[in-house]
Design a protein around this motif. Sequence first.
Motif, PDB file in Angstrom:
ATOM      1  N   ALA A 130       0.825  -1.213   0.000  1.00 54.12           N
ATOM      2  CA  ALA A 130       0.000   0.000   0.000  1.00 54.12           C
ATOM      3  C   ALA A 130       0.857   1.260   0.000  1.00 54.12           C
ATOM      4  O   ALA A 130       0.473   2.290  -0.564  1.00 54.12           O
ATOM      5  N   HIS A 131       2.028   1.182   0.624  1.00 51.66           N
ATOM      6  CA  HIS A 131       2.928   2.336   0.690  1.00 51.66           C
ATOM      7  C   HIS A 131       3.951   2.345  -0.447  1.00 51.66           C
ATOM      8  O   HIS A 131       4.811   3.227  -0.500  1.00 51.66           O
ATOM      9  N   GLY A 132       3.866   1.367  -1.333  1.00 52.12           N
ATOM     10  CA  GLY A 132       4.745   1.348  -2.491  1.00 52.12           C
ATOM     11  C   GLY A 132       6.122   0.764  -2.246  1.00 52.12           C
ATOM     12  O   GLY A 132       6.989   0.821  -3.120  1.00 52.12           O
ATOM     13  N   TYR A 133       6.335   0.167  -1.058  1.00 53.30           N
ATOM     14  CA  TYR A 133       7.663  -0.358  -0.750  1.00 53.30           C
ATOM     15  C   TYR A 133       7.886  -1.757  -1.308  1.00 53.30           C
ATOM     16  O   TYR A 133       9.025  -2.192  -1.447  1.00 53.30           O
ATOM     17  N   VAL A 134       6.812  -2.469  -1.606  1.00 53.41           N
ATOM     18  CA  VAL A 134       6.931  -3.728  -2.337  1.00 53.41           C
ATOM     19  C   VAL A 134       5.930  -3.703  -3.486  1.00 53.41           C
ATOM     20  O   VAL A 134       4.914  -3.010  -3.430  1.00 53.41           O
ATOM     21  N   CYS A 135       6.251  -4.445  -4.514  1.00 51.07           N
ATOM     22  CA  CYS A 135       5.390  -4.550  -5.687  1.00 51.07           C
ATOM     23  C   CYS A 135       4.925  -5.999  -5.808  1.00 51.07           C
ATOM     24  O   CYS A 135       5.713  -6.931  -5.588  1.00 51.07           O
ATOM     25  N   TYR A 136       3.645  -6.186  -6.136  1.00 53.75           N
ATOM     26  CA  TYR A 136       3.114  -7.543  -6.296  1.00 53.75           C
ATOM     27  C   TYR A 136       2.767  -7.792  -7.752  1.00 53.75           C
ATOM     28  O   TYR A 136       2.021  -7.026  -8.370  1.00 53.75           O
ATOM     29  N   ASN A 137       3.357  -8.847  -8.310  1.00 59.00           N
ATOM     30  CA  ASN A 137       3.081  -9.255  -9.680  1.00 59.00           C
ATOM     31  C   ASN A 137       1.971 -10.298  -9.640  1.00 59.00           C
ATOM     32  O   ASN A 137       2.199 -11.453  -9.263  1.00 59.00           O
ATOM     33  N   ASP A 138       0.764  -9.883 -10.002  1.00 50.42           N
ATOM     34  CA  ASP A 138      -0.393 -10.771  -9.891  1.00 50.42           C
ATOM     35  C   ASP A 138      -0.276 -11.980 -10.813  1.00 50.42           C
ATOM     36  O   ASP A 138      -0.763 -13.069 -10.499  1.00 50.42           O
ATOM     37  N   ARG A 139       0.382 -11.785 -11.938  1.00 48.60           N
ATOM     38  CA  ARG A 139       0.521 -12.888 -12.897  1.00 48.60           C
ATOM     39  C   ARG A 139       1.509 -13.941 -12.399  1.00 48.60           C
ATOM     40  O   ARG A 139       1.234 -15.141 -12.447  1.00 48.60           O
ATOM     41  N   ALA A 140       2.669 -13.467 -11.903  1.00 52.69           N
ATOM     42  CA  ALA A 140       3.693 -14.403 -11.426  1.00 52.69           C
ATOM     43  C   ALA A 140       3.502 -14.775  -9.960  1.00 52.69           C
ATOM     44  O   ALA A 140       4.161 -15.686  -9.459  1.00 52.69           O
ATOM     45  N   LYS A 141       2.606 -14.045  -9.276  1.00 53.21           N
ATOM     46  CA  LYS A 141       2.355 -14.272  -7.849  1.00 53.21           C
ATOM     47  C   LYS A 141       3.629 -14.073  -7.022  1.00 53.21           C
ATOM     48  O   LYS A 141       3.940 -14.852  -6.123  1.00 53.21           O
ATOM     49  N   THR A 142       4.360 -13.008  -7.354  1.00 53.65           N
ATOM     50  CA  THR A 142       5.612 -12.747  -6.644  1.00 53.65           C
ATOM     51  C   THR A 142       5.658 -11.311  -6.125  1.00 53.65           C
ATOM     52  O   THR A 142       5.008 -10.410  -6.667  1.00 53.65           O
ATOM     53  N   TYR A 143       6.453 -11.134  -5.079  1.00 52.90           N
ATOM     54  CA  TYR A 143       6.703  -9.817  -4.498  1.00 52.90           C
ATOM     55  C   TYR A 143       8.127  -9.383  -4.830  1.00 52.90           C
ATOM     56  O   TYR A 143       9.047 -10.212  -4.861  1.00 52.90           O
ATOM     57  N   SER A 144       8.301  -8.084  -5.067  1.00 54.66           N
ATOM     58  CA  SER A 144       9.636  -7.541  -5.320  1.00 54.66           C
ATOM     59  C   SER A 144       9.706  -6.129  -4.738  1.00 54.66           C
ATOM     60  O   SER A 144       8.698  -5.588  -4.267  1.00 54.66           O
ATOM     61  N   ILE A 145      10.900  -5.536  -4.764  1.00 51.40           N
ATOM     62  CA  ILE A 145      11.075  -4.173  -4.264  1.00 51.40           C
ATOM     63  C   ILE A 145      10.210  -3.221  -5.084  1.00 51.40           C
ATOM     64  O   ILE A 145      10.214  -3.256  -6.311  1.00 51.40           O
ATOM     65  N   GLY A 146       9.454  -2.356  -4.403  1.00 47.53           N
ATOM     66  CA  GLY A 146       8.539  -1.447  -5.081  1.00 47.53           C
ATOM     67  C   GLY A 146       9.161  -0.116  -5.453  1.00 47.53           C
ATOM     68  O   GLY A 146      10.253   0.241  -4.994  1.00 47.53           O
ATOM     69  N   GLY A 147       8.431   0.631  -6.276  1.00 46.13           N
ATOM     70  CA  GLY A 147       8.920   1.924  -6.735  1.00 46.13           C
ATOM     71  C   GLY A 147       9.139   2.916  -5.613  1.00 46.13           C
ATOM     72  O   GLY A 147      10.046   3.748  -5.662  1.00 46.13           O
ATOM     73  N   GLY A 148       8.302   2.847  -4.570  1.00 43.93           N
ATOM     74  CA  GLY A 148       8.459   3.760  -3.443  1.00 43.93           C
ATOM     75  C   GLY A 148       9.791   3.575  -2.745  1.00 43.93           C
ATOM     76  O   GLY A 148      10.431   4.543  -2.321  1.00 43.93           O
ATOM     77  N   MET A 149      10.229   2.325  -2.636  1.00 44.55           N
ATOM     78  CA  MET A 149      11.515   2.041  -1.999  1.00 44.55           C
ATOM     79  C   MET A 149      12.663   2.504  -2.882  1.00 44.55           C
ATOM     80  O   MET A 149      13.673   3.030  -2.386  1.00 44.55           O
ATOM     81  N   ILE A 150      12.505   2.340  -4.180  1.00 40.67           N
ATOM     82  CA  ILE A 150      13.546   2.769  -5.114  1.00 40.67           C
ATOM     83  C   ILE A 150      13.697   4.290  -5.071  1.00 40.67           C
ATOM     84  O   ILE A 150      14.810   4.829  -5.060  1.00 40.67           O
ATOM     85  N   GLU A 151      12.565   5.005  -5.014  1.00 42.03           N
ATOM     86  CA  GLU A 151      12.617   6.463  -4.938  1.00 42.03           C
ATOM     87  C   GLU A 151      13.255   6.919  -3.630  1.00 42.03           C
ATOM     88  O   GLU A 151      14.036   7.875  -3.599  1.00 42.03           O
ATOM     89  N   LEU A 152      12.911   6.235  -2.536  1.00 38.18           N
ATOM     90  CA  LEU A 152      13.485   6.585  -1.239  1.00 38.18           C
ATOM     91  C   LEU A 152      14.995   6.389  -1.251  1.00 38.18           C
ATOM     92  O   LEU A 152      15.751   7.250  -0.787  1.00 38.18           O
ATOM     93  N   ALA A 153      15.436   5.262  -1.789  1.00 38.29           N
ATOM     94  CA  ALA A 153      16.872   4.985  -1.861  1.00 38.29           C
ATOM     95  C   ALA A 153      17.572   6.017  -2.739  1.00 38.29           C
ATOM     96  O   ALA A 153      18.668   6.487  -2.419  1.00 38.29           O
ATOM     97  N   SER A 154      16.920   6.388  -3.845  1.00 39.10           N
ATOM     98  CA  SER A 154      17.505   7.379  -4.745  1.00 39.10           C
ATOM     99  C   SER A 154      17.659   8.722  -4.054  1.00 39.10           C
ATOM    100  O   SER A 154      18.659   9.421  -4.210  1.00 39.10           O
ATOM    101  N   SER A 155      16.651   9.091  -3.258  1.00 38.76           N
ATOM    102  CA  SER A 155      16.700  10.362  -2.537  1.00 38.76           C
ATOM    103  C   SER A 155      17.858  10.386  -1.547  1.00 38.76           C
ATOM    104  O   SER A 155      18.565  11.391  -1.414  1.00 38.76           O
ATOM    105  N   ILE A 156      18.075   9.270  -0.860  1.00 39.23           N
ATOM    106  CA  ILE A 156      19.174   9.178   0.106  1.00 39.23           C
ATOM    107  C   ILE A 156      20.518   9.296  -0.610  1.00 39.23           C
ATOM    108  O   ILE A 156      21.426  10.003  -0.167  1.00 39.23           O
ATOM    109  N   VAL A 157      20.639   8.605  -1.742  1.00 38.61           N
ATOM    110  CA  VAL A 157      21.881   8.658  -2.512  1.00 38.61           C
ATOM    111  C   VAL A 157      22.161  10.081  -2.976  1.00 38.61           C
ATOM    112  O   VAL A 157      23.295  10.561  -2.934  1.00 38.61           O
TER     113      VAL A 157
END
Length: 260
Positions: free
Chosen positions: A54-81
């Motif tokens: 819900a907060h964008g920190y993980v992404c869910y692929n409904d087709r593959a039924k898998t979780y991965s790092i979400g765009g919100g986490m990528i943006e947060l990491a980019s901001s820190i960098v």
Amino acid sequence: MAQPDGTFRTVSRIFAVLRLLSKKTEGLSFTEIITQFEDIPKSSMHNLLKQMHAHGYVCYNDRAKTYSIGGGMIELASSIVHHFTVKPLARPYLDTLGIQTGEDIYLGILSGEETVYIDNVKGTHPIRFDIPVGSRRQLYSTATGKLFLAHMSDHDLSRYLENKPLVPLTKRTITEPSELKEHLKAIRSAGISISYEENMDGIVGISAPIMDEFGRMAAGIVISVPNDRAVPSQVAFLVQHVKETAGQITRRVGGKVPTC
């Protein structure tokens, strides 16, 4: 040994899940995740992943039924960098701006509800005001601070104004939330922020934003000028140069230059 409370336990689990997913770019199924956390009930892990999604920190692929790092986490990491990389990349441009203007130049970033100056170039004029690196200033009264507010979402700005008393620091400080909101709209539209003795008597600040690749403000450059030198023609000259310099640094860090 005392047992960790619920909040600490939840935070620890969030970081553990993020560390696990960061090692698997292709994503992991729920079963693959839960097998790594034998002490966590399946229902608790489902709720945790739901909130992280819900907060964008993980992404869910409904087709593959898998979780991965979400765009919100990528943006947060980019901001820190960006906070760590913008200073060395910006320094040559700040030096050039200092030579062009002869005024004090500062590089500021957002830290909580304040702006922090992380670098400066000292001016050549005999009359100047020195602000030490590491100094913190209010957002609502400084040129760079108002830029950060102008680039906030409506939700974040409203929350800031609800929790932050606009205490007058000088007779020119904007202390009415409605007036400040209108002022911030003009700043966002112009792409430049000027503080006419709003934070300190006798000092005018002229600031432009450095943007990241997501179009967010990563830092700000501010020129600090004694009020006696801030005549209209000189202000126009400084506005032009600080905007050009901010644009150059934005391009250097791979950011998106504002179109205004």
